[in-house]
Design an enzyme around this catalytic site. Structure first.
Site, mmCIF file in Angstrom:
data_model
loop_
_atom_site.group_PDB
_atom_site.id
_atom_site.type_symbol
_atom_site.label_atom_id
_atom_site.label_comp_id
_atom_site.label_asym_id
_atom_site.label_seq_id
_atom_site.Cartn_x
_atom_site.Cartn_y
_atom_site.Cartn_z
ATOM 1 N N CYS A 227 4.350 -3.550 18.239
ATOM 2 C CA CYS A 227 4.412 -4.236 16.954
ATOM 3 C C CYS A 227 5.140 -3.390 15.911
ATOM 4 C CB CYS A 227 2.981 -4.591 16.529
ATOM 5 S SG CYS A 227 2.849 -5.765 15.162
ATOM 6 N N ILE A 228 4.505 -3.048 14.802
ATOM 7 C CA ILE A 228 5.105 -2.246 13.733
ATOM 8 C C ILE A 228 4.954 -0.746 13.985
ATOM 9 C CG2 ILE A 228 3.023 -2.171 12.292
ATOM 10 C CD1 ILE A 228 6.705 -2.554 11.081
#
Length: 220
Positions: A136-137
């Protein structure tokens, strides 16, 4: 003996901590791969507390380690007490906590700072050439930790041009990737997947995370 994989959590809840689906899918994939998950988190206050029903910020205080213990069913360590010698692999689920609590990328972008124990552990793994993974991030953490190093990692957060551009500004390479796929940086032994940066369903996020975990485990 089962291989031990460190799972670095950042709280509990997509908007202010670890993304719960991603975290549970990671733990499930690790168990299916016959490894032992070693959950950990920093013992610090969250940057923010978000009411996940309304999306509004609350004025209450919450502790990252205490909140992450919810996902780990209480079986969790303070990251300050974990060394690379204790575990065989490392993985970071995403969620805004990765960009708010493990670092402050959500506020300061490419000028962010990363929690010292996160920096320490990632660098210990890099020095020992042990495999790492990030979802993800959370690849933004790796871009910052590796900033200025001679060999920059290739990472993915999916296809977000703004975030991908900030990763490039920190010196890393960014490669677009589908939700159900992975990017593997062979030189640095880092696996990454977009997860909910691009994912529209839990099933496609699960596919990407399972591939990530399986690749990570294959490198042990």
């Amino acid at each position: 003996m089962k291989k031990k994989i460190g799972v670095v959590l950042s709280g509990c809840g997509v908007y202010d901590g670890a993304e719960i689906h991603e975290s549970v899918l990671t733990l499930l994939a690790l168990d299916r791969a016959n490894t032992e998950a070693v959950c950990m988190a920093p013992d610090i206050d969250q940057m923010q507390v978000i009411n996940h029903l309304t999306g509004q910020e609350s004025d209450e205080k919450r502790n990252v380690l205490v909140e992450a213990a919810r996902i780990a069913r209480g079986n969790i360590k303070n990251i300050a007490e974990v060394k690379s010698d204790d575990i065989d692999g490392l993985i970071f689920p995403g969620g805004f906590g990765a960009a708010k609590n493990l670092c402050d990328f959500a506020v300061n972008g490419e000028n962010c700072k990363v929690h010292p124990d996160v920096v320490r552990l990632v660098r210990e793994f890099a020095r020992q050439k042990k495999p790492q993974a990030t979802c993800c991030i959370a690849p933004a953490i790796y871009a910052k930790v590796f900033e200025g190093e001679s060999v920059q990692p290739t990472l993915t957060i999916g296809n977000d041009k703004d975030v991908g551009g900030k990763i490039k500004k920190m010196g890393s390479k960014h490669q677009d990737c589908a939700t159900d796929d992975i990017v593997y940086d062979e030189a640095n032994k880092i696996v990454s997947t977009p997860a909910y940066m691009t994912g529209q369903s839990i099933s496609e996020v699960a596919a990407g995370i399972e591939k990530t975990v399986n690749k990570l485990v294959s490198l042990l």
